[in-house]
Design an enzyme around this catalytic site. Structure first.
Site, PDB file in Angstrom:
ATOM      1  N   GLU A  39      52.748  62.741  14.138  1.00 33.13           N
ATOM      2  CA  GLU A  39      52.565  61.416  13.514  1.00 33.13           C
ATOM      3  C   GLU A  39      52.045  61.586  12.075  1.00 33.13           C
ATOM      4  O   GLU A  39      51.284  62.525  11.796  1.00 33.13           O
ATOM      5  CB  GLU A  39      51.509  60.678  14.364  1.00 33.13           C
ATOM      6  CG  GLU A  39      51.074  59.324  13.876  1.00 33.13           C
ATOM      7  CD  GLU A  39      49.962  58.734  14.780  1.00 33.13           C
ATOM      8  OE1 GLU A  39      49.405  59.458  15.641  1.00 33.13           O
ATOM      9  OE2 GLU A  39      49.672  57.537  14.626  1.00 33.13           O
ATOM     10  N   LYS A 110      55.423  52.058  14.985  1.00 28.65           N
ATOM     11  CA  LYS A 110      54.434  52.064  16.084  1.00 28.65           C
ATOM     12  C   LYS A 110      53.998  50.638  16.442  1.00 28.65           C
ATOM     13  O   LYS A 110      53.527  49.893  15.576  1.00 28.65           O
ATOM     14  CB  LYS A 110      53.227  52.891  15.654  1.00 28.65           C
ATOM     15  CG  LYS A 110      52.192  53.164  16.735  1.00 28.65           C
ATOM     16  CD  LYS A 110      51.081  54.077  16.147  1.00 28.65           C
ATOM     17  CE  LYS A 110      50.120  54.569  17.222  1.00 28.65           C
ATOM     18  NZ  LYS A 110      49.107  55.485  16.633  1.00 28.65           N
ATOM     19  N   CYS A 143      51.935  58.430  19.359  1.00 28.23           N
ATOM     20  CA  CYS A 143      50.555  58.630  19.798  1.00 28.23           C
ATOM     21  C   CYS A 143      50.073  57.612  20.823  1.00 28.23           C
ATOM     22  O   CYS A 143      50.526  57.623  21.955  1.00 28.23           O
ATOM     23  CB  CYS A 143      49.638  58.694  18.580  1.00 28.23           C
ATOM     24  SG  CYS A 143      48.164  59.690  18.905  1.00 28.23           S
ATOM     25  N   VAL A 170      43.292  62.036  19.305  1.00 27.74           N
ATOM     26  CA  VAL A 170      41.881  62.375  19.209  1.00 27.74           C
ATOM     27  C   VAL A 170      41.201  62.297  20.576  1.00 27.74           C
ATOM     28  O   VAL A 170      40.128  62.850  20.769  1.00 27.74           O
ATOM     29  CB  VAL A 170      41.140  61.462  18.192  1.00 27.74           C
ATOM     30  CG1 VAL A 170      41.607  61.754  16.774  1.00 27.74           C
ATOM     31  CG2 VAL A 170      41.326  59.985  18.517  1.00 27.74           C
TER      32      VAL A 170
HETATM   33  C1  ACM Z   1      46.534  57.662  17.639  1.00 29.28           C
HETATM   34  O1  ACM Z   1      47.233  56.764  18.110  1.00 29.28           O
HETATM   35  N1  ACM Z   1      46.844  58.256  16.508  1.00 29.28           N
HETATM   36  C2  ACM Z   1      45.309  58.100  18.324  1.00 29.28           C
END
Ligand code: ACM
Length: 266
Positions: A39, A110, A143, A170
């Site tokens: 990402e 996203k 992510c 994370v």
């Molecule tokens: C994330 O969605 N970058 C933790």
């Protein structure tokens, strides 16, 4: 078919250096048909102000990263997925691009923003759809999308064979959760995570690495370390993702009882 991930540490704000690092790693990699990158691979992650996005983002599909990765995909006759800080009009999106032998194939913005991403990015417009490259159906998520199983399910219903999951994780949960996404949809997943620690104006995040590839049989086919820059490529049989039967009587998509699921779309 040979698929893999590229795990690395983007340096915040250094778009050209990040691209150079990626190109060097790809040059040294063994043959692949699909490679997934993390990402926000162009920009880094820990933003503190809009100007930083302004400097590091690109307009799709004409930007620096898109152009260079498309060139590689075309010359090597392969597919590449890469997370990109995208500028569109006055807005920024946390996006993923798919490049193939014909160049730019498509993008995904996203839809589930994580934590402080909500301060800088607009929630994306998806789409949750399957893109076809060389006869293989690829879906993209980014992510934190992992925690919404509906997103992967929709992509499975759209017919994807492989979920390309670009990440800057994370939290320590996603790698295990992707095994569930694989078995419940009988798909391959490729999580390409980044490594390293980023600090900006008092905010510090450490990314968890451990990129991985999972199979429709809930196997881990490859995984990376927590702090190593590496490419891993494995051979997969795409037909496995096209057989949704768990046994003679259970099909993971046809056995659904959607009449009991109406709350999902309220
Ligand atoms: C994330 O969605 N970058 C933790």
């Amino acid at each position: 078919m040979k698929v893999g991930f590229l795990q690395f540490q983007p340096i915040f704000g250094q778009v050209e250096n990040n691209l150079e690092k990626i190109l060097k790693m790809i040059e040294k990699a063994s043959d692949f048909d699909l490679l997934v990158l993390p990402e926000l691979a162009n920009s880094g992650y820990v933003f503190s102000k809009k100007e930083e996005l302004e400097k590091t983002s690109e307009v799709l599909p004409t930007g620096l990263f898109t152009g260079k990765l498309a060139e590689i995909a075309q010359s090597r006759n392969v597919a590449i997925v890469c997370g990109i800080c995208e500028k569109s009009g006055d807005n920024f999106f946390n996006s993923s691009i798919l490049l193939g032998p014909t160049g730019f194939v498509g993008k995904y913005q996203k839809i589930h923003l994580f934590d402080r991403e909500k301060l800088f990015f607009k929630p994306g417009n998806g789409p949750l759809k399957s893109f076809e490259v060389k006869g293989v159906k690829i879906g993209m998520l980014i992510c934190f999308d992992w925690i919404f199983p509906e997103a992967t399910r929709i992509l499975a219903l759209e017919g994807i064979d492989i979920l390309a999951h670009s990440a800057n994780l994370v939290l320590p949960y996603s790698q295990t959760a992707m095994l569930a996404r694989s078995i419940e949809n009988r798909i391959f997943t490729i999580t390409s995570n980044r490594i390293g620690t980023e600090k900006n104006k008092g905010v510090e995040l450490t990314f968890t690495g451990q990129s991985q590839i999972t199979s429709p049989k809930m196997e881990i086919l490859a995984s990376a370390g927590t702090d190593t820059e590496e490419i891993k490529i494995v051979e997969i049989d795409i037909e496995l993702a096209r057989n949704k039967w768990l046994n003679e009587r259970n099909h993971v998509l046809m056995d659904r009882r959607s009449e009991f699921y109406s709350k999902l779309i309220e």
